[in-house]
Motif scaffolding. Structure first.
Motif, PDB file in Angstrom:
ATOM      1  N   THR A  44       0.832  -1.203   0.000  1.00  0.00           N
ATOM      2  CA  THR A  44       0.000   0.000   0.000  1.00  0.00           C
ATOM      3  C   THR A  44       0.864   1.249   0.000  1.00  0.00           C
ATOM      4  OG1 THR A  44      -1.764  -1.166   1.165  1.00  0.00           O
ATOM      5  CG2 THR A  44      -1.803   1.242   1.269  1.00  0.00           C
ATOM      6  N   ARG A  45       1.903   1.266   0.802  1.00  0.00           N
ATOM      7  CA  ARG A  45       2.810   2.424   0.842  1.00  0.00           C
ATOM      8  C   ARG A  45       3.469   2.652  -0.512  1.00  0.00           C
ATOM      9  NH1 ARG A  45       5.612   1.192   6.755  1.00  0.00           N
ATOM     10  NH2 ARG A  45       3.823   1.898   7.970  1.00  0.00           N
ATOM     11  N   LEU A  46       3.894   1.585  -1.154  1.00  0.00           N
ATOM     12  CA  LEU A  46       4.511   1.721  -2.473  1.00  0.00           C
ATOM     13  C   LEU A  46       3.505   2.215  -3.506  1.00  0.00           C
ATOM     14  CD1 LEU A  46       6.774  -1.457  -2.570  1.00  0.00           C
ATOM     15  CD2 LEU A  46       7.542   0.930  -2.613  1.00  0.00           C
ATOM     16  N   PHE A  47       2.288   1.722  -3.445  1.00  0.00           N
ATOM     17  CA  PHE A  47       1.247   2.160  -4.369  1.00  0.00           C
ATOM     18  C   PHE A  47       1.023   3.666  -4.245  1.00  0.00           C
ATOM     19  CE2 PHE A  47      -3.217   3.314  -4.994  1.00  0.00           C
ATOM     20  CZ  PHE A  47      -3.406   2.937  -6.306  1.00  0.00           C
ATOM     21  N   HIS A  48       0.838   4.135  -3.022  1.00  0.00           N
ATOM     22  CA  HIS A  48       0.576   5.565  -2.811  1.00  0.00           C
ATOM     23  C   HIS A  48       1.805   6.410  -3.139  1.00  0.00           C
ATOM     24  CE1 HIS A  48      -3.461   5.122  -1.299  1.00  0.00           C
ATOM     25  NE2 HIS A  48      -3.056   4.173  -0.471  1.00  0.00           N
ATOM     26  N   ALA A  49       2.979   5.914  -2.803  1.00  0.00           N
ATOM     27  CA  ALA A  49       4.207   6.663  -3.094  1.00  0.00           C
ATOM     28  C   ALA A  49       4.402   6.821  -4.598  1.00  0.00           C
ATOM     29  CB  ALA A  49       5.416   5.968  -2.471  1.00  0.00           C
ATOM     30  N   ARG A  50       4.198   5.752  -5.354  1.00  0.00           N
ATOM     31  CA  ARG A  50       4.350   5.844  -6.819  1.00  0.00           C
ATOM     32  C   ARG A  50       3.329   6.811  -7.413  1.00  0.00           C
ATOM     33  NH1 ARG A  50       5.502  -0.004  -6.535  1.00  0.00           N
ATOM     34  NH2 ARG A  50       3.270  -0.333  -6.769  1.00  0.00           N
ATOM     35  N   ARG A  51       2.114   6.765  -6.899  1.00  0.00           N
ATOM     36  CA  ARG A  51       1.073   7.677  -7.401  1.00  0.00           C
ATOM     37  C   ARG A  51       1.460   9.134  -7.119  1.00  0.00           C
ATOM     38  NH1 ARG A  51      -4.667   7.368  -4.748  1.00  0.00           N
ATOM     39  NH2 ARG A  51      -3.426   8.394  -3.177  1.00  0.00           N
ATOM     40  N   LYS A  52       1.944   9.407  -5.900  1.00  0.00           N
ATOM     41  CA  LYS A  52       2.356  10.768  -5.556  1.00  0.00           C
ATOM     42  C   LYS A  52       3.558  11.220  -6.384  1.00  0.00           C
ATOM     43  CE  LYS A  52       0.618  10.535  -0.845  1.00  0.00           C
ATOM     44  NZ  LYS A  52       0.977  10.440   0.578  1.00  0.00           N
ATOM     45  N   LEU A  53       4.497  10.315  -6.613  1.00  0.00           N
ATOM     46  CA  LEU A  53       5.657  10.657  -7.440  1.00  0.00           C
ATOM     47  C   LEU A  53       5.237  10.978  -8.870  1.00  0.00           C
ATOM     48  CD1 LEU A  53       8.288   8.041  -6.222  1.00  0.00           C
ATOM     49  CD2 LEU A  53       8.371  10.529  -5.893  1.00  0.00           C
ATOM     50  N   LYS A  54       4.320  10.200  -9.398  1.00  0.00           N
ATOM     51  CA  LYS A  54       3.837  10.440 -10.759  1.00  0.00           C
ATOM     52  C   LYS A  54       3.207  11.823 -10.865  1.00  0.00           C
ATOM     53  CE  LYS A  54       0.606   8.842 -14.221  1.00  0.00           C
ATOM     54  NZ  LYS A  54      -0.714   8.361 -14.411  1.00  0.00           N
ATOM     55  N   ILE A  55       2.356  12.162  -9.922  1.00  0.00           N
ATOM     56  CA  ILE A  55       1.689  13.466  -9.927  1.00  0.00           C
ATOM     57  C   ILE A  55       2.715  14.589  -9.811  1.00  0.00           C
ATOM     58  CG2 ILE A  55       0.154  14.971  -8.599  1.00  0.00           C
ATOM     59  CD1 ILE A  55      -1.450  12.366  -7.932  1.00  0.00           C
ATOM     60  N   CYS A  56       3.658  14.431  -8.913  1.00  0.00           N
ATOM     61  CA  CYS A  56       4.689  15.449  -8.711  1.00  0.00           C
ATOM     62  C   CYS A  56       5.526  15.643  -9.978  1.00  0.00           C
ATOM     63  CB  CYS A  56       5.588  15.042  -7.546  1.00  0.00           C
ATOM     64  SG  CYS A  56       6.920  16.201  -7.192  1.00  0.00           S
ATOM     65  N   LEU A  57       5.942  14.552 -10.600  1.00  0.00           N
ATOM     66  CA  LEU A  57       6.761  14.649 -11.809  1.00  0.00           C
ATOM     67  C   LEU A  57       5.971  15.232 -12.975  1.00  0.00           C
ATOM     68  CD1 LEU A  57       8.706  11.301 -11.469  1.00  0.00           C
ATOM     69  CD2 LEU A  57       9.657  13.607 -11.267  1.00  0.00           C
ATOM     70  N   GLU A  58       4.691  14.908 -13.069  1.00  0.00           N
ATOM     71  CA  GLU A  58       3.857  15.502 -14.126  1.00  0.00           C
ATOM     72  C   GLU A  58       3.736  17.005 -13.940  1.00  0.00           C
ATOM     73  OE1 GLU A  58       0.248  13.240 -13.810  1.00  0.00           O
ATOM     74  OE2 GLU A  58       0.958  11.705 -15.222  1.00  0.00           O
ATOM     75  N   ARG A  59       3.585  17.440 -12.708  1.00  0.00           N
ATOM     76  CA  ARG A  59       3.508  18.887 -12.432  1.00  0.00           C
ATOM     77  C   ARG A  59       4.806  19.579 -12.811  1.00  0.00           C
ATOM     78  NH1 ARG A  59       0.731  18.402  -6.589  1.00  0.00           N
ATOM     79  NH2 ARG A  59      -1.390  18.094  -7.298  1.00  0.00           N
ATOM     80  N   GLN A  60       5.925  18.966 -12.470  1.00  0.00           N
ATOM     81  CA  GLN A  60       7.218  19.561 -12.808  1.00  0.00           C
ATOM     82  C   GLN A  60       7.385  19.662 -14.321  1.00  0.00           C
ATOM     83  OE1 GLN A  60      10.483  17.558 -10.945  1.00  0.00           O
ATOM     84  NE2 GLN A  60       9.848  18.121  -8.901  1.00  0.00           N
ATOM     85  N   THR A  61       6.958  18.639 -15.031  1.00  0.00           N
ATOM     86  CA  THR A  61       7.083  18.631 -16.478  1.00  0.00           C
ATOM     87  C   THR A  61       6.215  19.732 -17.090  1.00  0.00           C
ATOM     88  OG1 THR A  61       7.498  16.259 -16.460  1.00  0.00           O
ATOM     89  CG2 THR A  61       6.842  17.216 -18.550  1.00  0.00           C
ATOM     90  N   ARG A  62       4.984  19.850 -16.614  1.00  0.00           N
ATOM     91  CA  ARG A  62       4.099  20.914 -17.119  1.00  0.00           C
ATOM     92  C   ARG A  62       4.671  22.280 -16.852  1.00  0.00           C
ATOM     93  NH1 ARG A  62      -0.736  19.040 -14.254  1.00  0.00           N
ATOM     94  NH2 ARG A  62      -0.799  16.902 -14.946  1.00  0.00           N
ATOM     95  N   TRP A  63       5.245  22.463 -15.656  1.00  0.00           N
ATOM     96  CA  TRP A  63       5.820  23.757 -15.282  1.00  0.00           C
ATOM     97  C   TRP A  63       6.999  24.086 -16.193  1.00  0.00           C
ATOM     98  CZ3 TRP A  63      10.538  25.484 -13.378  1.00  0.00           C
ATOM     99  CH2 TRP A  63      10.534  26.808 -12.928  1.00  0.00           C
ATOM    100  N   GLN A  64       7.830  23.090 -16.519  1.00  0.00           N
ATOM    101  CA  GLN A  64       8.996  23.325 -17.376  1.00  0.00           C
ATOM    102  C   GLN A  64       8.569  23.668 -18.799  1.00  0.00           C
ATOM    103  OE1 GLN A  64      11.350  19.795 -16.994  1.00  0.00           O
ATOM    104  NE2 GLN A  64      12.374  20.525 -15.165  1.00  0.00           N
ATOM    105  N   ILE A  65       7.502  23.037 -19.279  1.00  0.00           N
ATOM    106  CA  ILE A  65       7.023  23.304 -20.634  1.00  0.00           C
ATOM    107  C   ILE A  65       6.510  24.738 -20.726  1.00  0.00           C
ATOM    108  CG2 ILE A  65       5.241  22.706 -22.326  1.00  0.00           C
ATOM    109  CD1 ILE A  65       5.577  19.784 -21.394  1.00  0.00           C
ATOM    110  N   LYS A  66       5.803  25.183 -19.698  1.00  0.00           N
ATOM    111  CA  LYS A  66       5.247  26.542 -19.699  1.00  0.00           C
ATOM    112  C   LYS A  66       6.328  27.602 -19.534  1.00  0.00           C
ATOM    113  CE  LYS A  66       0.732  25.244 -17.940  1.00  0.00           C
ATOM    114  NZ  LYS A  66      -0.232  25.369 -16.842  1.00  0.00           N
ATOM    115  N   ALA A  67       7.423  27.268 -18.852  1.00  0.00           N
ATOM    116  CA  ALA A  67       8.477  28.253 -18.571  1.00  0.00           C
ATOM    117  C   ALA A  67       9.315  28.559 -19.790  1.00  0.00           C
ATOM    118  CB  ALA A  67       9.373  27.749 -17.453  1.00  0.00           C
TER     119      ALA A  67
END
Length: 67
Positions: A44-67
């Motif tokens: 369960t911890r790994l499932f939630h951690a991977r989901r949070k990492l995915k969301i965080c990395l997607e946000r970073q990618t979107r931010w870099q594209i806009k910058a």
């Protein structure tokens, strides 16, 4: 750098699970023994951690594209 930045935001137990699973290449049972919890809790911890990492990395990618 991006992964490290996202790992910092994870709760301690989730961050430790990710580290043990992906950096130390340990299995679920070994991680459960180290963390002193059931194997299902590690899953369960790994499932939630991977989901949070995915969301965080997607946000970073979107931010870099806009910058």
């Amino acid at each position: 750098e991006q992964i490290q930045a996202c790992l910092i935001d994870l709760p301690d137990e989730q961050r430790e699970c990710i580290h043990l699973a992906f950096y130390e290449d340990l299995g679920i049972t070994e991680i459960a023994e180290i963390q002193g919890c059931p194997a299902n809790t590690v899953k369960t911890r790994l499932f939630h951690a991977r989901r949070k990492l995915k969301i965080c990395l997607e946000r970073q990618t979107r931010w870099q594209i806009k910058a």
